[in-house]
Design a protein around this motif. Structure first.
Motif, PDB file in Angstrom:
ATOM      1  N   GLY A  68       0.822  -1.224   0.000  1.00 59.83           N
ATOM      2  CA  GLY A  68       0.000   0.000   0.000  1.00 59.83           C
ATOM      3  C   GLY A  68       0.843   1.255   0.000  1.00 59.83           C
ATOM      4  O   GLY A  68       2.072   1.222  -0.230  1.00 59.83           O
ATOM      5  N   GLY A  69       0.179   2.370   0.290  1.00 62.46           N
ATOM      6  CA  GLY A  69       0.829   3.678   0.203  1.00 62.46           C
ATOM      7  C   GLY A  69       1.982   3.846   1.180  1.00 62.46           C
ATOM      8  O   GLY A  69       3.051   4.359   0.818  1.00 62.46           O
ATOM      9  N   THR A  70       1.792   3.422   2.411  1.00 60.27           N
ATOM     10  CA  THR A  70       2.820   3.614   3.436  1.00 60.27           C
ATOM     11  C   THR A  70       4.103   2.892   3.043  1.00 60.27           C
ATOM     12  O   THR A  70       5.202   3.458   3.122  1.00 60.27           O
ATOM     13  CB  THR A  70       2.310   3.116   4.808  1.00 60.27           C
ATOM     14  OG1 THR A  70       1.092   3.810   5.104  1.00 60.27           O
ATOM     15  CG2 THR A  70       3.316   3.361   5.910  1.00 60.27           C
ATOM     16  N   ASP A  73       5.810   4.629   0.049  1.00 54.49           N
ATOM     17  CA  ASP A  73       6.457   5.881   0.466  1.00 54.49           C
ATOM     18  C   ASP A  73       7.742   5.605   1.252  1.00 54.49           C
ATOM     19  O   ASP A  73       8.777   6.240   1.025  1.00 54.49           O
ATOM     20  CB  ASP A  73       5.498   6.707   1.345  1.00 54.49           C
ATOM     21  CG  ASP A  73       4.372   7.347   0.544  1.00 54.49           C
ATOM     22  OD1 ASP A  73       4.436   7.319  -0.696  1.00 54.49           O
ATOM     23  OD2 ASP A  73       3.433   7.883   1.166  1.00 54.49           O
ATOM     24  N   HIS A  94       1.601  13.246   3.976  1.00 51.08           N
ATOM     25  CA  HIS A  94       0.993  12.246   4.869  1.00 51.08           C
ATOM     26  C   HIS A  94       2.058  11.754   5.855  1.00 51.08           C
ATOM     27  O   HIS A  94       3.254  11.819   5.563  1.00 51.08           O
ATOM     28  CB  HIS A  94       0.494  11.075   4.011  1.00 51.08           C
ATOM     29  CG  HIS A  94      -0.317  10.076   4.762  1.00 51.08           C
ATOM     30  ND1 HIS A  94       0.242   8.985   5.393  1.00 51.08           N
ATOM     31  CD2 HIS A  94      -1.649   9.998   4.994  1.00 51.08           C
ATOM     32  CE1 HIS A  94      -0.719   8.277   5.966  1.00 51.08           C
ATOM     33  NE2 HIS A  94      -1.875   8.879   5.738  1.00 51.08           N
ATOM     34  N   ALA A  96       2.946   8.897   6.402  1.00 48.92           N
ATOM     35  CA  ALA A  96       3.762   7.836   5.783  1.00 48.92           C
ATOM     36  C   ALA A  96       5.083   8.424   5.274  1.00 48.92           C
ATOM     37  O   ALA A  96       6.099   7.735   5.200  1.00 48.92           O
ATOM     38  CB  ALA A  96       3.003   7.189   4.636  1.00 48.92           C
ATOM     39  N   MET A 147       3.595  15.367  -2.535  1.00 44.07           N
ATOM     40  CA  MET A 147       2.379  14.620  -2.849  1.00 44.07           C
ATOM     41  C   MET A 147       1.626  15.232  -4.036  1.00 44.07           C
ATOM     42  O   MET A 147       1.694  16.447  -4.256  1.00 44.07           O
ATOM     43  CB  MET A 147       1.474  14.531  -1.621  1.00 44.07           C
ATOM     44  CG  MET A 147       0.868  15.827  -1.183  1.00 44.07           C
ATOM     45  SD  MET A 147       0.359  15.850   0.579  1.00 44.07           S
ATOM     46  CE  MET A 147      -0.328  14.256   0.886  1.00 44.07           C
ATOM     47  N   ASN A 151      -4.358  14.726   1.208  1.00 44.03           N
ATOM     48  CA  ASN A 151      -5.431  13.887   1.738  1.00 44.03           C
ATOM     49  C   ASN A 151      -6.408  14.639   2.637  1.00 44.03           C
ATOM     50  O   ASN A 151      -7.526  14.199   2.847  1.00 44.03           O
ATOM     51  CB  ASN A 151      -4.847  12.689   2.505  1.00 44.03           C
ATOM     52  CG  ASN A 151      -3.780  13.087   3.496  1.00 44.03           C
ATOM     53  OD1 ASN A 151      -2.801  13.740   3.129  1.00 44.03           O
ATOM     54  ND2 ASN A 151      -3.957  12.717   4.740  1.00 44.03           N
ATOM     55  N   ASP A 176       3.610  11.148  -3.993  1.00 43.24           N
ATOM     56  CA  ASP A 176       2.660  10.291  -3.302  1.00 43.24           C
ATOM     57  C   ASP A 176       1.301  10.584  -3.947  1.00 43.24           C
ATOM     58  O   ASP A 176       0.702  11.635  -3.712  1.00 43.24           O
ATOM     59  CB  ASP A 176       2.667  10.643  -1.806  1.00 43.24           C
ATOM     60  CG  ASP A 176       1.586   9.908  -1.026  1.00 43.24           C
ATOM     61  OD1 ASP A 176       0.640   9.397  -1.651  1.00 43.24           O
ATOM     62  OD2 ASP A 176       1.685   9.861   0.215  1.00 43.24           O
ATOM     63  N   VAL A 178      -1.389   8.659  -3.644  1.00 44.12           N
ATOM     64  CA  VAL A 178      -2.350   7.763  -3.003  1.00 44.12           C
ATOM     65  C   VAL A 178      -3.781   8.299  -3.097  1.00 44.12           C
ATOM     66  O   VAL A 178      -4.719   7.541  -3.338  1.00 44.12           O
ATOM     67  CB  VAL A 178      -1.933   7.502  -1.530  1.00 44.12           C
ATOM     68  CG1 VAL A 178      -3.058   6.849  -0.732  1.00 44.12           C
ATOM     69  CG2 VAL A 178      -0.679   6.639  -1.482  1.00 44.12           C
ATOM     70  N   GLN A 179      -3.958   9.604  -2.939  1.00 41.54           N
ATOM     71  CA  GLN A 179      -5.314  10.163  -3.005  1.00 41.54           C
ATOM     72  C   GLN A 179      -5.760  10.439  -4.439  1.00 41.54           C
ATOM     73  O   GLN A 179      -6.938  10.620  -4.693  1.00 41.54           O
ATOM     74  CB  GLN A 179      -5.390  11.470  -2.198  1.00 41.54           C
ATOM     75  CG  GLN A 179      -5.268  11.278  -0.710  1.00 41.54           C
ATOM     76  CD  GLN A 179      -6.485  10.584  -0.092  1.00 41.54           C
ATOM     77  OE1 GLN A 179      -7.592  10.641  -0.617  1.00 41.54           O
ATOM     78  NE2 GLN A 179      -6.275   9.930   1.038  1.00 41.54           N
ATOM     79  N   SER A 199      -2.336   3.364  -3.671  1.00 39.61           N
ATOM     80  CA  SER A 199      -2.884   2.383  -2.740  1.00 39.61           C
ATOM     81  C   SER A 199      -4.292   1.977  -3.168  1.00 39.61           C
ATOM     82  O   SER A 199      -5.154   2.828  -3.396  1.00 39.61           O
ATOM     83  CB  SER A 199      -2.921   3.017  -1.345  1.00 39.61           C
ATOM     84  OG  SER A 199      -3.521   2.137  -0.435  1.00 39.61           O
ATOM     85  N   HIS A 201      -6.941   0.617  -1.700  1.00 41.44           N
ATOM     86  CA  HIS A 201      -8.192   0.856  -0.954  1.00 41.44           C
ATOM     87  C   HIS A 201      -8.706   2.291  -1.093  1.00 41.44           C
ATOM     88  O   HIS A 201      -9.790   2.614  -0.614  1.00 41.44           O
ATOM     89  CB  HIS A 201      -8.040   0.471   0.524  1.00 41.44           C
ATOM     90  CG  HIS A 201      -7.221   1.384   1.375  1.00 41.44           C
ATOM     91  ND1 HIS A 201      -7.771   2.212   2.318  1.00 41.44           N
ATOM     92  CD2 HIS A 201      -5.887   1.596   1.444  1.00 41.44           C
ATOM     93  CE1 HIS A 201      -6.820   2.883   2.938  1.00 41.44           C
ATOM     94  NE2 HIS A 201      -5.655   2.525   2.426  1.00 41.44           N
ATOM     95  N   LYS A 202      -7.931   3.152  -1.772  1.00 39.43           N
ATOM     96  CA  LYS A 202      -8.407   4.519  -1.990  1.00 39.43           C
ATOM     97  C   LYS A 202      -9.194   4.645  -3.295  1.00 39.43           C
ATOM     98  O   LYS A 202      -9.732   5.691  -3.607  1.00 39.43           O
ATOM     99  CB  LYS A 202      -7.228   5.499  -2.031  1.00 39.43           C
ATOM    100  CG  LYS A 202      -6.306   5.437  -0.826  1.00 39.43           C
ATOM    101  CD  LYS A 202      -6.944   5.975   0.438  1.00 39.43           C
ATOM    102  CE  LYS A 202      -5.897   6.007   1.560  1.00 39.43           C
ATOM    103  NZ  LYS A 202      -6.400   6.534   2.811  1.00 39.43           N
ATOM    104  N   CYS A 325      -5.674   8.562   9.855  1.00 37.97           N
ATOM    105  CA  CYS A 325      -4.551   8.045  10.634  1.00 37.97           C
ATOM    106  C   CYS A 325      -4.241   8.947  11.810  1.00 37.97           C
ATOM    107  O   CYS A 325      -3.621   8.532  12.768  1.00 37.97           O
ATOM    108  CB  CYS A 325      -3.323   7.913   9.751  1.00 37.97           C
ATOM    109  SG  CYS A 325      -3.739   7.357   8.117  1.00 37.97           S
TER     110      CYS A 325
HETATM  111  N1  PLP Z   1      -0.343   8.796   1.500  1.00 39.64           N
HETATM  112  C1  PLP Z   1      -1.505   9.451   1.502  1.00 39.64           C
HETATM  113  C2  PLP Z   1      -1.604  10.796   0.836  1.00 39.64           C
HETATM  114  C3  PLP Z   1      -2.626   8.910   2.125  1.00 39.64           C
HETATM  115  O1  PLP Z   1      -3.777   9.571   2.138  1.00 39.64           O
HETATM  116  C4  PLP Z   1      -2.499   7.624   2.746  1.00 39.64           C
HETATM  117  C5  PLP Z   1      -3.633   7.039   3.474  1.00 39.64           C
HETATM  118  O2  PLP Z   1      -4.493   7.724   3.981  1.00 39.64           O
HETATM  119  C6  PLP Z   1      -1.255   6.978   2.693  1.00 39.64           C
HETATM  120  C7  PLP Z   1      -0.208   7.589   2.063  1.00 39.64           C
HETATM  121  C8  PLP Z   1      -1.086   5.617   3.299  1.00 39.64           C
HETATM  122  O3  PLP Z   1      -1.654   4.648   2.467  1.00 39.64           O
HETATM  123  P1  PLP Z   1      -1.972   3.186   3.009  1.00 39.64           P
HETATM  124  O4  PLP Z   1      -3.171   3.303   3.887  1.00 39.64           O
HETATM  125  O5  PLP Z   1      -2.247   2.377   1.783  1.00 39.64           O
HETATM  126  O6  PLP Z   1      -0.760   2.705   3.722  1.00 39.64           O
END
Ligand code: PLP
Length: 381
Positions: A68-70, A73, A94, A96, A147, A151, A176, A178-179, A199, A201-202, A325
Motif C-alpha cells: 500500500g501507500g505507506t 512511500d 501524509h 507515511a 504529494m 489527503n 505520493d 495515493v489520493q 494504494s 483501498h483509496k 490516521c
Molecule cells: N499517502 C496518503 C496521501 C494517504 O492519504 C495515505 C492514506 O491515507 C497513505 C499515504 C497511506 O496509504 P496506506 O493506507 O495504503 O498505507
C-alpha cells in the motif's frame, strides 16, 4: 449510514470482490510455481501489472506491487537516504512520509520541509533553492518528494513543474499519488515523475495492497530481501488475491473516471455552496477549484471538529476531523496548521470526502445535520 469519508478508505467494488474470489479459494497456486495453477496466478498477476502500467502510460516492468501507500512511500525515502543524505519534502505530506523522514533524521539524514501557502500549494522558491550539491559540504540532495494531492484539503500540487525543477538539479522526484490515482488522470511521462506511490483501498480496491511506479528500477535498492519476487526488489510471495482485486478496481476506475469525477465534483460544489451559504463563520480549506473532486475541508469558528464528528456519527453520517490516521491525535492537524490557520481555529476543522456512490439526498441530509450540530456546539461553547 451515509459514508462521506472516502479519503480514509473506499468501499470495495463488486468487480474486485468477484475477481478476487477464485484466488481465495480454488486458484491458490503460488505464482512462482512452474505447474499450471502457479502459471495461472502468475499470468493474472502480470496482467494487473500491465493494466496499471497502461493506466499510467509506462511499461509493466516499472510497476512494483507493495502492501500500500505507506510501504511505497517508505521504500522511496529509504532509497533517497541510500543515494544521498538530503531529502526535500513538504510540511503537508501524509505521515507515511513525515514520520519516515523523522526516523531518517534520527539516522543523520537532513530533511527540508517546504512551506505551503494558504491554499496548500508548495513554495516553489524553496523547491528551487534548497538543494545541496555536495561540493561545499558533504550534504547532497538525492530526492524530492511532494504529494500529488493532499489527503486533508484535496489541493492538487503542480507536480510537472516541481519534477522539472528537481531534474534540472539532477535530483530524483517522487510523488505520493495515493489520493489521486484512480480519481484524476495521471501520466507519469507527462508529469515527469521518477517514482509514484498508490494504494488500492483509496479507489475501491481491497486494503493492504498497492504499488510503486519506478522509472528506472536499476536506481532502486531492494526493499525486502527474499525469494526474488518483484525482480528481487521486494521478496515474499505475492498477495495474489489483493493484486487481482486491485487490478479490477483499476480497470473500473479508469473506465468510469470522467463520469465519477463530474458526479463527485457537482455534489461537492453543491455541498460547499450550501455550507458556506447557510452556516455562519465557516471557511473552506484548500484551493477553491484546483482540488480533488470529492474533497471538502471546512473550518468552523468556535467548535471542536472531533465533537462534530461524534454528533454526525450519532446521526448516521461518517465524516472525519482530519486524516483517518491522525484522527485521534491531540494536536491540530499539521496540514491545517501549515496553511497558517491559528491553533484555536484549526481544532474546528472537519473533512467531508464524497465518493461516486453518494447522492444529493445524502448531501442534503448531511448539511441539515451539520447545521444543527454546529449550532448545538456553538451554544454549548
Ligand atoms: N499517502 C496518503 C496521501 C494517504 O492519504 C495515505 C492514506 O491515507 C497513505 C499515504 C497511506 O496509504 P496506506 O493506507 O495504503 O498505507
Amino acid at each position: 449510514m451515509i459514508y462521506l469519508d472516502n479519503a480514509a478508505t473506499t468501499k470495495i467494488c463488486e468487480k474486485a470482490v468477484k475477481a478476487m474470489e477464485p484466488y481465495l479459494k480454488e486458484e491458490y497456486g503460488n505464482p512462482s510455481g512452474i505447474y499450471s495453477i502457479g502459471r495461472k496466478t502468475r499470468e493474472q498477476v502480470e496482467k494487473v501489472r500491465w493494466t496499471i502500467a497502461k493506466s499510467l502510460n509506462c511499461k509493466p516492468e516499472n510497476i512494483f506491487f507493495t502492501s500500500g501507500g505507506t510501504e511505497s512511500d517508505n521504500w522511496v525515502l529509504d532509497n533517497g537516504a541510500y543515494l544521498g543524505n538530503h531529502i526535500i519534502t513538504s510540511k503537508i505530506e501524509h505521515h507515511a512520509i513525515l514520520n519516515k523522514c523523522k526516523q531518517l533524521e534520527n539516522e543523520g539524514i537532513k530533511v527540508t520541509y517546504v512551506d505551503v501557502d494558504k491554499n496548500g500549494f508548495v513554495d516553489m522558491e524553496q523547491i528551487k533553492t534548497d538543494y545541496k550539491d555536495g561540493f561545499e559540504n558533504p550534504v547532497r540532495t538525492s530526492l524530492v518528494s511532494i504529494m500529488l494531492a493532499n489527503n486533508e484539503i484535496g489541493t492538487i500540487e503542480p507536480i510537472r513543474n516541481i519534477a522539472m525543477v528537481a531534474h534540472r538539479k539532477g535530483v530524483l522526484f517522487h510523488t505520493d499519488a495515493v489520493q489521486a490515482f484512480g480519481h484524476i488522470p495521471i501520466d507519469v511521462n507527462y508529469l515527469g515523475v521518477d517514482m509514484l506511490s498508490a494504494s488500492s483501498h483509496k479507489f475501491n480496491g481491497p486494503k493492504g495492497v498497492g504499488f510503486l511506479y519506478v522509472r528506472n528500477p536499476k536506481e532502486m535498492m531492494p526493499l525486502i530481501y527474499g525469494g526474488g519476487q518483484e525482480k528481487g526488489k521486494r521478496g515474499g510471495t505475492e498477495n495474489v488475491a489483493g493484486i487481482i482485486g486491485m487490478g479490477a478496481a483499476v480497470e473500473d476506475s479508469m473506465r468510469n473516471m470522467s463520469a465519477r469525477y463530474n458526479k463527485e465534483k457537482n455534489l461537492r460544489d453543491y455541498m460547499v455552496k450550501r455550507i458556506l451559504g447557510e452556516i455562519p463563520n465557516v471557511s473552506l480549506n484548500g484551493h477553491y477549484t484546483n482540488r480533488l473532486p470529492g474533497n471538502a475541508s471546512f473550518t468552523f469558528d468556535g467548535i471542536n471538529g472531533t465533537s462534530l464528528v461524534v454528533i454526525m456519527d450519532e446521526e448516521g453520517v461518517c465524516i472525519s476531523a482530519g486524516s483517518a490516521c491522525a484522527a485521534s491525535a491531540e494536536k491540530p492537524s499539521h496540514v491545517i496548521s501549515a496553511l497558517g490557520i491559528p491553533k484555536e481555529k484549526a481544532y474546528g476543522t472537519i473533512r467531508i470526502t464524497i465518493g461516486h456512490e453518494n447522492t444529493r439526498k445524502e448531501i442534503d441530509y448531511t448539511v441539515e445535520k451539520l447545521k444543527a450540530g454546529v449550532k448545538e456546539l456553538r451554544a454549548k461553547s
